[in-house]
Design an enzyme around this catalytic site. Sequence first.
Site, PDB file in Angstrom:
ATOM      1  N   VAL A   1       0.872  -1.173  -0.180  1.00 19.88           N
ATOM      2  CA  VAL A   1       0.079   0.111  -0.220  1.00 19.88           C
ATOM      3  C   VAL A   1       0.733   1.203  -0.094  1.00 19.88           C
ATOM      4  CG1 VAL A   1      -1.700   1.361   1.284  1.00 19.88           C
ATOM      5  CG2 VAL A   1      -2.039  -1.125   1.157  1.00 19.88           C
TER       6      VAL A   1
ATOM      7  N   GLY B   1       8.693  -5.042   2.686  1.00 17.70           N
ATOM      8  CA  GLY B   1       8.611  -4.103   1.673  1.00 17.70           C
ATOM      9  C   GLY B   1       9.751  -4.305   0.661  1.00 17.70           C
TER      10      GLY B   1
ATOM     11  N   ASP C   1      14.074   1.224  11.189  1.00 20.68           N
ATOM     12  CA  ASP C   1      12.932   0.517  11.952  1.00 20.68           C
ATOM     13  C   ASP C   1      12.454   1.500  12.783  1.00 20.68           C
ATOM     14  OD1 ASP C   1      11.510  -1.088  13.770  1.00 20.68           O
ATOM     15  OD2 ASP C   1      12.608  -2.627  12.680  1.00 20.68           O
TER      16      ASP C   1
ATOM     17  N   LEU D   1       2.273   3.523   8.002  1.00 17.53           N
ATOM     18  CA  LEU D   1       1.985   2.404   7.422  1.00 17.53           C
ATOM     19  C   LEU D   1       2.914   1.148   7.731  1.00 17.53           C
ATOM     20  CD1 LEU D   1       0.788   4.492   5.244  1.00 17.53           C
ATOM     21  CD2 LEU D   1       0.175   2.560   4.030  1.00 17.53           C
TER      22      LEU D   1
ATOM     23  N   ASN E   1       7.006   6.649  19.107  1.00 15.53           N
ATOM     24  CA  ASN E   1       8.155   7.173  18.187  1.00 15.53           C
ATOM     25  C   ASN E   1       7.388   8.101  17.160  1.00 15.53           C
ATOM     26  OD1 ASN E   1       9.982   5.979  19.644  1.00 15.53           O
ATOM     27  ND2 ASN E   1      10.257   4.159  18.188  1.00 15.53           N
TER      28      ASN E   1
ATOM     29  N   ALA F   1      -2.345   3.824   9.945  1.00 21.97           N
ATOM     30  CA  ALA F   1      -3.218   2.888   9.207  1.00 21.97           C
ATOM     31  C   ALA F   1      -3.540   1.747  10.040  1.00 21.97           C
ATOM     32  CB  ALA F   1      -2.262   2.140   8.326  1.00 21.97           C
TER      33      ALA F   1
ATOM     34  N   TYR G   1      -0.928  -8.680  16.243  1.00 21.99           N
ATOM     35  CA  TYR G   1      -1.115  -7.837  15.166  1.00 21.99           C
ATOM     36  C   TYR G   1      -2.265  -6.967  15.728  1.00 21.99           C
ATOM     37  CZ  TYR G   1      -2.430  -5.653  10.415  1.00 21.99           C
ATOM     38  OH  TYR G   1      -2.879  -5.265   9.566  1.00 21.99           O
TER      39      TYR G   1
END
Length: 359
Positions: free
Chosen positions: A22, A46, A66, A83, A109, A124, A155
Amino acid sequence: MTENRNSSRPHNILVLGGAGFVGSHLCERLLADGHIVDCVDNMSTGSLANVAHLMHTNRFTLTQYDVVRPMKFVAKFDQIYNLACPASPPAYQADPIHTLKTSVLGAINILDLAREHDATVFQASTSEIYGDPLHHPQNEVDWGNVNPIGPRACYDEGKRCAETLFFDYHHVHGVKIHVARIFNTYGPRMAVNDGRVVSNFIVSALLEKPITLYGTGAQTRSFCYVDDLVDGIIRLMNAPDTVTGPINLGNPEELAVREFAELILRLTNSKSSIVYRPLPTDDPRQRRPDITLAADLLGWHPTISVEAGVLRTISHFDSLLRRPVPAEAYATAALALRMPYLSTILAASMKTNASEALT
Ligand code: NAD
Ligand code: UDP
């Protein structure tokens, strides 16, 4: 419907997780709209391939970093999109503690950064907030039905805690926030080995390998094409400060997963068989967004039918799999591109704003 705020003025924008599926579409659209985009990504799910075509402009920079670590930039941002988080169940379950840190420490952060820059920040969030939903379709007042110790909890609970942090920073520190609860989204640039249902089914069908259906396939999902989602994300980011969300973004066109498999077989004209595998623990039984709020507050609704979006996605995977390099080699190359030393060299050679400034 509300007017978009300053959507035509060029912004300095930070996209965290911008090299993902995305995120790369979002970066592409923001650049097309004339903005300056700093993309920060740890390249875990990614890939450089997702954003390589954006490197031609000096309005785009990419840095490997990170979000679990605090961030400092010389550049000043007025908008931040978060995201950064693996979204595929096999990916986020591979290192559940890091997934949780990504959502929770990442949110802290990012919100601290937004405070420092006086930037508006987009989160997101996800339909997983609703867990195995007790109400159907899901609307934003549902509190959710989540197993806090199951395999999806890293998650789901991470994203729930991130929502809490966003609203607490908003209430306590006045940070301008926009939170979207995103439902299943698909489209080109999903990785061949992403592990989610859309890529799994299409890749299997194109390779004439068996399609693996978990459970009976009676569970439902509602699939949104990525361009529609990106349009909704940008509308929400540019909505008035009072439109904090959470707001559902998704396509209400609901299908049983088995129907979805049959659609893929038809559209790929594939002879693949369907094989059945056990339903994963805590797999939600039904999912469809109520998008009344998005329609009323953002004037947003999806415009691309599932059939049209799936055809575009099939074409993406078809050309990917037909490349002279076999799919396995492509995946290996993508993995190699995530190697830290290579990315450090790339970041250095790009002399990006962000790479110079990150500490
Ligand atoms: P993706 O895995 O393709 O993209 C996530 C990106 O974040 C990747 O580029 C990854 O490398 C990066 N990332 C992960 N952890 C990071 C970290 N600790 N620091 C920096 N970067 C990190 O997934 P996606 O489908 O593009 O999802 C993007 C966002 O949208 C995620 O936050 C996800 O939770 C949310 N979302 C997506 C969907 C969907 O169906 N695609 C649905 C609900 C929510
Ligand atoms: N699924 C499946 N076969 C696969 C991958 C997924 O039947 O190869 C099912 C999965 O059990 C779930 C649905 O498809 O019911 C959507 O799964 P996905 O991983 O894409 O996303 P989720 O919505 O579960 O996070």
